[in-house]
Scaffold this active site. Sequence first.
Site, PDB file in Angstrom:
ATOM      1  N   ASP A 384       0.874  -1.168   0.000  1.00 26.23           N
ATOM      2  CA  ASP A 384       0.000   0.000   0.000  1.00 26.23           C
ATOM      3  C   ASP A 384       0.919   1.227   0.000  1.00 26.23           C
ATOM      4  OD1 ASP A 384      -2.188   1.748   0.477  1.00 26.23           O
ATOM      5  OD2 ASP A 384      -1.682   1.733   2.600  1.00 26.23           O
ATOM      6  N   ASP A 584      -1.523  -0.798   6.237  1.00 25.47           N
ATOM      7  CA  ASP A 584      -1.716  -0.355   7.618  1.00 25.47           C
ATOM      8  C   ASP A 584      -3.118   0.140   7.924  1.00 25.47           C
ATOM      9  OD1 ASP A 584      -1.744   2.120   6.279  1.00 25.47           O
ATOM     10  OD2 ASP A 584      -0.952   3.131   8.042  1.00 25.47           O
ATOM     11  N   ASP A 588      -7.035  -1.697   3.659  1.00 22.34           N
ATOM     12  CA  ASP A 588      -6.091  -2.753   3.327  1.00 22.34           C
ATOM     13  C   ASP A 588      -6.567  -4.113   3.808  1.00 22.34           C
ATOM     14  OD1 ASP A 588      -3.580  -0.478   4.278  1.00 22.34           O
ATOM     15  OD2 ASP A 588      -4.058  -1.053   2.237  1.00 22.34           O
TER      16      ASP A 588
END
Length: 800
Positions: A384, A584, A588
């Site tokens: 990410d 995080d 996600d």
Amino acid sequence: MDKAEKAMRKSYFDVLGLCCSSEVPLIENILRPLQGIKEVSVIVPSRTVIVVHDTLVISQLQIVKALNEARLEANIRVYGDEKHQKRWPSPYSIASGVLLLLSLLKFVFHPLKYLALGAVAVAVYPLILKAIVSIRNLRLDINILMLIAVIGTISMNHYLEAGTIVFLFSIAQWLESRASHKATAVMSSLMNIAPQKAVIAETGEVVDADEVKINTVLEVKAGEVIPIDGVVIDGICEVDEKKLTGESFPVAKQKDSTVWAGTINLNGYISVKTTALAEDCVMAKMAKLVEEAQNSKTNIQRLIDKFAQFYTPGVVIISALVAVIPLALQFSLVVLVSACPCALILSTPVATFCAYTKAATSGLLIKGGDHLETLAKIKVMAFDKTGTITKGEFVVTHFQSLSDDIDFNTLAYWVSSIESKSSHPSAAAIVDYGRSLSVEPEPEKVTEFEIFPGEGICGKIEGRVIYIGNKRIAARAGFETVPILQGEVERGKTTGYIYLGAIPIGFFSLSDACRLRVQEAIGQLKSLGIKTAMLTGDNQSAAMQVQDELGHSLELVHAELLPEDKVKIISEFKKEGPTAMVGDGLNDAPALAAADIGISMGISGSALASETGNIILMSNDIMKIPEAIKLARKASRKVVENIVFSIMTKAAILDLAIGGHPLVWAAVVADVGTCLLVIFNSMLLLRKGHNHGGKCCRSSTKPHNHKNGCGGSHDNSSHHHHHHEHDQHQHEDHSHKRCCSEKTKKLFPPQKCGGAHGSSSHHHHHHRQHQHEYHNHDQHDQHHQKCASQTSFSTCPPCS
């Protein structure tokens, strides 16, 4: 907490008589029937038994007594103490060794050969008692096999060999206990780091940590361990977080800094307001995860355990059949001793246990053995962006109203009030910006607040419905097109749009910065043969800005993704091989769950991400990811080596016996020696790497961001879910880290590689600055080395 709940206790016992997993059923059969026992778990590599019991019904001493009746040599592990260990062999073993040595004088005086029988008689007593317990529980284990071997050798008048078998076996068990202690000492210290007591700041009263409630103010003096997670409300100090995050240097703490239970206050006095109960602290959760990981089994371990169930009885039957052949009794005894699969059974759990320990002390929590196996096979690593590749520490660089009818401060008030109900990092930046204009958000006046994953947020304030988000939010608001802000988008800044109903009324720009060492980490992953990719919900311009800053080190960049799009791409990656996802935030979670391995940013990431991830990164150092893969691959090799050692030594002894040299004592040496070899080979995983000298600290306060940094973005990996578009001018982390030496203290502001230190109007700290220029990467590296080798400190952004 009522009386019944308080009576329930988790107790830890060191069981030195626990050899391998074949003895786990024995311990469970002893403890589970006892009244008051709720849960029993056995960790073989550390020779630990964990029991959840009702202290009003059964005490720790009663549990120890029950275990010791089976000759398991159990002891209560006192909280905070080192694991119990045998420093010296038992008196039985020492006496047996002395008698065995004297029996060698039989070549001078023949009757002395009977001293070998004395050596057997002295040391065989514990073996007989354990064998009796095994027979009572209908278990065939190493104790019974060794006892049969001793009786067989004595029956053939091989007294010296019988004494050697008993002596070597007792000494080997002591050596295994010592080796096991060394292998588990690090993990034991990690599990026992959080203190049991806390000091109330107002009264100075010392209380049990589990009695402290949330929002209680505690005092923590220099040299003391912080008992519970909290926020500093007074004082300044430096904290050692090494055992929690793997951070090498002390971390400076001041008012509003977060501190964690189990970390050490190195200097200064602080008052800490607790933000969690003792049982919910990060360290408590970490200990729970470690315990669960220790109890888990890898696929290889399950296969070996299943094999051992049939191997031992099968070999015993073969040994019995061989024994009926005339003159083949000694050969049958060699086969019998070879029936013990202890080394083979230990080959996997000891290696994985050492890998867990090494990972945990480096700030990585692996939730189970299967995940360790999978991590070693990873072929694709997806990242990410916001909060993972970038820091997720935004600063508002531009805020503009598009409506003449709406006052600037009114718009800022609406936006900051609605954003204050979000947990995304960009929301905090917008709220801070409003406050800098003396606009205080009022979240309580916001109604109908709603989150749209991958788009943005919406809320109603003062009777007006306001939409805030990326360009996708326009359709949600009912506006067909997006305002064209060409300059902002082209430069890659995070751009958010504001709508009043279907009318665009404003926009704002944010900047972010890349984390340190990201490019280096990606380079190491590529050197390990792992394909790297970035999955982001931001626009293509913002994504490519980050790719440029990382020197185009990422092989694939996918932009403008919704959470479900990330899942689809992960599914495609999995066709190429095992895939890991690093993230995080809330968005996600689906991708983390879809990947073969989900790696979540533990302390900084959302709680949901930590629950979803198979591996938790306790710090924000992305370099720990390639280190974790190297560790997993090394652990996998150790497992293979251990299995080969275990099988080859058995095969060698049997080949020797078939060749006409059936040495029972050699079979015993091979059996117990291989167990030791497996343990020591696995312990190589615990070897420490290079440690930088010096004692440095870094500020825990929020970094000051300046322009000319790495392109960042507002990714849909957010807890907030809204996307913005990006501009290229981003802010560098001006997080001040200082180095201290006895003679001088210098403060080095960060700078771009290849240029001199810059300045910024956002920088609120005033120091005398020592200007240093680094004209190439070599000089930049020398700067880092100087910081580590001297007791001085500086932080530089990554070279790209």
